[in-house]
Structures are given as C-alpha cells and as structure tokens.
Design a protein around this motif. Structure first.
Motif, mmCIF file in Angstrom:
data_model
loop_
_atom_site.group_PDB
_atom_site.id
_atom_site.type_symbol
_atom_site.label_atom_id
_atom_site.label_comp_id
_atom_site.label_asym_id
_atom_site.label_seq_id
_atom_site.Cartn_x
_atom_site.Cartn_y
_atom_site.Cartn_z
ATOM 1 N N TYR A 40 0.836 -1.195 0.000
ATOM 2 C CA TYR A 40 0.000 0.000 0.000
ATOM 3 C C TYR A 40 0.872 1.246 0.000
ATOM 4 C CZ TYR A 40 0.921 1.052 4.945
ATOM 5 O OH TYR A 40 1.522 1.395 6.135
ATOM 6 N N THR A 41 0.353 2.306 -0.591
ATOM 7 C CA THR A 41 0.985 3.621 -0.559
ATOM 8 C C THR A 41 -0.100 4.656 -0.289
ATOM 9 O OG1 THR A 41 0.782 3.802 -2.980
ATOM 10 C CG2 THR A 41 2.901 3.057 -2.118
ATOM 11 N N VAL A 42 0.233 5.658 0.493
ATOM 12 C CA VAL A 42 -0.694 6.733 0.824
ATOM 13 C C VAL A 42 -0.350 7.953 -0.023
ATOM 14 C CG1 VAL A 42 -1.606 8.199 2.665
ATOM 15 C CG2 VAL A 42 -0.913 5.847 3.172
ATOM 16 N N GLY A 46 -2.792 12.640 1.607
ATOM 17 C CA GLY A 46 -3.493 11.842 2.591
ATOM 18 C C GLY A 46 -4.924 11.511 2.230
ATOM 19 N N SER A 48 -6.051 9.426 -0.268
ATOM 20 C CA SER A 48 -6.321 8.117 -0.862
ATOM 21 C C SER A 48 -5.206 7.138 -0.509
ATOM 22 C CB SER A 48 -6.473 8.219 -2.385
ATOM 23 O OG SER A 48 -5.251 8.627 -2.975
ATOM 24 N N ILE A 49 -5.560 5.842 -0.579
ATOM 25 C CA ILE A 49 -4.615 4.758 -0.327
ATOM 26 C C ILE A 49 -4.648 3.830 -1.534
ATOM 27 C CG2 ILE A 49 -4.001 2.834 1.189
ATOM 28 C CD1 ILE A 49 -5.596 4.218 3.420
ATOM 29 N N ASP A 59 -7.771 1.816 -5.665
ATOM 30 C CA ASP A 59 -7.586 2.962 -4.771
ATOM 31 C C ASP A 59 -8.745 3.059 -3.799
ATOM 32 O OD1 ASP A 59 -5.132 4.142 -5.789
ATOM 33 O OD2 ASP A 59 -6.289 4.587 -7.599
ATOM 34 N N VAL A 62 -10.007 8.292 1.197
ATOM 35 C CA VAL A 62 -10.142 8.539 2.626
ATOM 36 C C VAL A 62 -11.205 9.616 2.827
ATOM 37 C CG1 VAL A 62 -8.969 9.229 4.748
ATOM 38 C CG2 VAL A 62 -7.718 7.935 3.008
ATOM 39 N N SER A 114 -5.148 17.098 7.218
ATOM 40 C CA SER A 114 -5.232 15.934 6.344
ATOM 41 C C SER A 114 -6.664 15.461 6.126
ATOM 42 C CB SER A 114 -4.400 14.782 6.921
ATOM 43 O OG SER A 114 -4.869 14.425 8.207
#
Length: 231
Positions: A40-42, A46, A48-49, A59, A62, A114
């Motif tokens: 995973y990458t953020v 901040g 979406s993941i 995706d 958030v 965020s």
C-alpha cells in the motif's frame, strides 16, 4: 472493519514496511482465513490509499480520519462503497459494533489538515465572468467566487464564530461547475452536528435569468436551491 450488511467484517493490518494484510472474516462464523498480502501507498495529500497485489490493484478514498477510526470509499462501476474502520490492538472482527459507530468516531473529532485538503481554484473557462460574485439564498450568502491578485478565480466563504468552509475537486462539465464543499467547527459542542466534517457534492448551473441552480448531494439525496448574485 465495521460489518457490512452481508456480515463481512474484514480486518486490515497496515504495516510500517508498506505491506497490507487483509484478514477475511464473516460474522456468521468468525473463522479467520489466511491473510491476503498486498502493498500500500498513501497519497501525499493523505486523501487516498493505493492497494496493489499480484491479483489486482485499486484505490481507496479517505473520507474521514481520526486517531482511532477512519472511513474509506471505493468506486465500483457507478456506485461508491463506503467502509468504516476502528483501530484495534488485535486481529478480531467487530461484529458487536453498532452500525455507523466507526464513521461517527472519525467525524466527531477536531479538524486536521489531512481531513480535507483545500483546493478552491477554478480551472479556466470562457464564461467565468458569469460565475464571479457573491451568491445567496434570500439574505443568506452561500458562497463567493472571487479573483486573486493573479486574476485566478477561486471559491470562498467567510468563516464565522461557529464554522469554517473549504472546497476542492473543482472542475467544469460543460458550463456547469462541480466541486466538493466542506465545513468544520473548532467548538467541541458542534462536533456532533451534521455539518461538521461532512463533504458535500455541489453543482452550479447557469439559468437564463442570470441566477444559478444550486444542486447539493447529501447522503445520496439531491437538494436543489436557486442562488442570486448579490454583488
């Protein structure tokens, strides 16, 4: 994850090394299966993941975030699915958690930068002048569209003692202006108010009489008002 209507109550472990372990659970049996491993990458903002594995990648948006809870969303065809999470100390399903508890824990908390990254600038458009000004419903100002010193247009709403207002995802579809609005309060007694940390999808459409149709989507329902330019 707070259980879905079909009983699914998966647990996801986000590790510091960039690995995400999904533990499948269903409240009908609560028997854990072997975890599914992804990376995973953020996003830098901040919001979406990104989840990736050998089988698939997708995706998660958030929607809300707090130290002990968060709400994520995933787009499937023309439908947005939402998932509520609570931070826990061990891998176990939350089958006894009341409906909506995770989302409310995330929402009823102080605003952090965020939570909603403001980006109020309007892209260039040949009919921009049509939208500039202060727009109201009766005597109540709903928003302003101003120009900054460089001549770029942006959405604005003055703060008041109770509320602050932010905007992002601003885009044109034809002559209609689409964006997301967001309000929050600094007062703890207003954290439970529906307007606190609840994004709203908005569309502005010009009318022949110089006004604007004001379409708001709130919890899946569309509300329509008419805005009049006051100055």
């Amino acid at each position: 994850m707070q259980p879905l209507n079909n009983g699914i109550a998966n647990v996801t472990e986000f590790r510091a090394d960039g690995k995400a372990l999904l533990y499948p659970f269903n409240c009908s049996d609560r028997q854990a299966q072997q975890p599914e491993v992804s990376t995973y990458t953020v996003a830098d903002n901040g919001q979406s993941i990104h989840i990736a594995s050998a089988q698939e990648s997708f995706d998660l948006k958030v929607l809300a975030f707090a130290p002990k809870a968060m709400q994520l969303a995933m787009q499937v065809a023309d439908q947005q699915l939402t998932f509520d999470y609570v931070k826990v100390d061990k891998v176990a399903p939350l089958c006894a958690l009341p409906s909506g508890a995770a989302a409310e824990q995330a929402r009823q908390s102080p605003y952090q930068a965020s939570d909603f990254v403001a980006a109020p600038q309007l892209p260039a458009h040949p009919r921009m002048q049509r939208y500039l000004g202060t727009w109201a419903i009766g005597d109540v100002v709903e928003l302003e569209i101003r120009r900054d010193p460089q001549g770029k247009a942006y959405l604005y709403h003055a703060s008041n003692p109770n509320w602050h207002y932010l905007y992002n995802d601003v885009r044109w579809i034809g002559d209609a202006l689409h964006f997301q609005s967001y309000s929050y309060s600094d007062k703890p007694e207003l954290f439970s108010h529906p307007s606190h940390k609840s994004p709203t999808q908005v569309i502005l459409q010009p009318t022949p009489d110089g006004k604007l149709r004001y379409l708001l989507t709130i919890e899946g329902r569309v509300f329509e008002e008419t805005l009049t330019r006051t100055k």
